[in-house]
Design an enzyme around this catalytic site. Structure first.
Site, PDB file in Angstrom:
ATOM      1  N   HIS A 152     -14.337  59.273 -13.502  1.00  0.00           N
ATOM      2  CA  HIS A 152     -13.601  59.377 -13.181  1.00  0.00           C
ATOM      3  C   HIS A 152     -12.962  58.116 -12.313  1.00  0.00           C
ATOM      4  O   HIS A 152     -12.372  59.339 -10.993  1.00  0.00           O
ATOM      5  CB  HIS A 152     -14.558  60.058 -12.505  1.00  0.00           C
TER       6      HIS A 152
ATOM      7  N   GLU B  36     -26.115  33.912  -9.825  1.00  0.00           N
ATOM      8  CA  GLU B  36     -26.742  33.338  -9.231  1.00  0.00           C
ATOM      9  C   GLU B  36     -27.255  32.370 -11.513  1.00  0.00           C
ATOM     10  O   GLU B  36     -27.170  30.534 -10.840  1.00  0.00           O
ATOM     11  CB  GLU B  36     -27.833  33.808  -9.166  1.00  0.00           C
TER      12      GLU B  36
ATOM     13  N   LYS C  63     -25.981  29.853   3.760  1.00  0.00           N
ATOM     14  CA  LYS C  63     -27.252  29.460   4.896  1.00  0.00           C
ATOM     15  C   LYS C  63     -27.008  28.721   5.804  1.00  0.00           C
ATOM     16  O   LYS C  63     -27.510  28.631   7.080  1.00  0.00           O
ATOM     17  CB  LYS C  63     -28.724  29.811   3.791  1.00  0.00           C
TER      18      LYS C  63
HETATM   19  O1  F6P Z   1     -35.158  36.856   0.271  1.00  0.00           O
HETATM   20  P1  F6P Z   1     -35.726  36.534  -0.949  1.00  0.00           P
HETATM   21  O2  F6P Z   1     -36.505  37.250  -1.745  1.00  0.00           O
HETATM   22  O3  F6P Z   1     -36.077  35.042  -0.711  1.00  0.00           O
HETATM   23  O4  F6P Z   1     -34.174  35.972  -1.872  1.00  0.00           O
HETATM   24  C1  F6P Z   1     -32.744  36.018  -1.324  1.00  0.00           C
HETATM   25  C2  F6P Z   1     -31.706  35.307  -2.162  1.00  0.00           C
HETATM   26  O5  F6P Z   1     -32.616  34.598  -3.630  1.00  0.00           O
HETATM   27  C3  F6P Z   1     -31.743  34.969  -3.946  1.00  0.00           C
HETATM   28  O6  F6P Z   1     -31.545  35.943  -4.790  1.00  0.00           O
HETATM   29  C4  F6P Z   1     -31.758  33.464  -4.992  1.00  0.00           C
HETATM   30  O7  F6P Z   1     -32.166  33.401  -5.866  1.00  0.00           O
HETATM   31  C5  F6P Z   1     -30.361  34.887  -3.452  1.00  0.00           C
HETATM   32  O8  F6P Z   1     -29.488  35.815  -3.328  1.00  0.00           O
HETATM   33  C6  F6P Z   1     -30.981  35.433  -1.800  1.00  0.00           C
HETATM   34  O9  F6P Z   1     -30.482  33.848  -0.901  1.00  0.00           O
END
Ligand code: F6P
Length: 356
Positions: free
Chosen positions: A256, A240, A351
């Site tokens: 292993h 990220e 998304k």
């Molecule tokens: O459900 P939350 O906590 O908003 O975070 C999920 C999102 O956060 C992240 O870590 C983004 O920073 C992504 O991996 C993910 O889409």
């Protein structure tokens, strides 16, 4: 390449303040304690079989991982981190569930929650808002609201992890951790003096690793049963923050299976930069020996090998000393290439496409 001695340039590139948030982990952890101070925990059933965390991403699921690593020797419940859409069949009225989502809108987490609500499990929600807040309020699920202005879930470990820890104490499942949290806060303040952008490369381990890493693929080795979630956190943060695929595994089990892959063609194994997480206090003699042998073998095979060491007194402080270093390394890594660490374009793309 960006000159990592140019603090002004570093801060310009970090346009959304990820470094500042990291530098402020001490304050965030203290605020995390404040947030949960008056939280009333639900009454538990006579028998609790497991602790299940519903959540994904850099802050929510990692907080569960840190709980598991931290409390390995203390918590008398298995900790299951459930990142998918569905919950396992064993979740029932004897399960204790933390449903965690900073945004409150992550579809996997919400779907898993809807299933969990059918089981009679004890549920606690932690979120900054979104649908999770609404669902919790409509269904009388105990709810802790965390600050929304942090912006990116991976930056709010202190708001998620600390409240969960304190709630477990309030439920009588673990001992009080106030002193350890205070020690960790003080350690962050100290370590910040070593890793912050104003500290020159020659004295700044985080900047040195970020620079050395250029051109390599990061590989992080932790160890059971303490540094597994820390290795996972580094790997996620490379993704990220650094926009770099990274890989992680834990000793002893990698000896292993994965270790046989060290015989891969030289031109391939040379692409890896190994970060070996070490804890001279928590690692057993057997684990130390395994790490020594690993480093000995891989120093001759991988592009580079770096060992980094936990500091601090309590288990909590020691684990987070390495999380803290990893956060700085993974922020300086993209900045060295001239890349802003905060945006997560591919996650947003996913998304959008999933919503189509
Ligand atoms: O459900 P939350 O906590 O908003 O975070 C999920 C999102 O956060 C992240 O870590 C983004 O920073 C992504 O991996 C993910 O889409």
């Amino acid at each position: 390449m960006i000159d990592l001695n140019d603090a002004k340039k570093i801060r310009e590139l970090d346009s959304m303040g990820s470094l500042i948030t990291t530098e402020n982990y001490d304050k965030q952890f203290a605020e995390g304690m404040e947030l949960v101070k008056d939280f009333v925990v639900p009454e538990l059933p006579d028998k609790v079989d497991e602790l299940v965390l519903l959540g994904t991403g850099g802050g929510s699921s990692i907080s569960g991982g840190m709980i598991r690593s931290l409390l390995f020797d203390e918590l008398k419940l298995p900790v299951i981190i459930n990142q998918g859409y569905n919950i396992p069949a064993f979740v029932d009225e004897h399960s204790l569930i933390f449903v965690v989502s900073h945004s409150g809108n992550t579809e996997e987490t919400l779907n898993a929650l809807s299933q969990a609500m059918e089981t009679g499990a004890t549920i606690i929600a932690i979120t900054a808002g979104g649908k999770l807040k609404e669902i919790a309020q409509q269904n009388n699920i105990p709810l802790l609201i965390v600050p929304a202005d942090i912006g990116h879930p991976r930056r709010d470990l202190g708001y998620i992890f600390i409240p969960m820890l304190v709630m477990l104490t309030k439920m009588g499942l673990i001992s009080d951790k106030t002193a350890d949290i205070e020690e960790t806060i003080a350690l962050f303040t100290e370590l910040n003096k070593q890793y912050n952008p104003e500290v020159p490369v020659e004295n700044n381990l985080a900047k040195q690793i970020a620079q050395e890493l250029y051109g390599y693929i990061p590989l992080i080795y932790g160890s059971l049963d303490n540094l597994d979630a820390v290795a996972w956190r580094w790997k996620n943060q490379f993704g990220e923050n650094s926009k770099l695929m990274a890989f992680w595994n834990v000793i002893p089990n990698l000896h292993h299976d994965e270790a046989v892959g060290w015989d891969m063609p030289q031109e391939l194994i040379k692409m890896f930069y190994l970060i070996m997480l070490r804890d001279d206090v928590l690692d057993s003699e057997k684990i130390k020996k395994r790490k020594d042998i690993t480093v000995q073998i891989l120093s001759e095979r991988m592009g580079k090998v770096r060992q980094v060491y936990a500091t601090g007194k309590s288990r909590l402080a020691r684990l987070f000393s390495l999380v803290y270093l990893g956060d700085f390394v993974t922020l300086y890594t993209p900045i060295y290439r001239g890349v802003d660490p905060t945006p997560v374009e591919v996650i947003n793309l996913f998304k959008r496409k999933m919503a189509e």
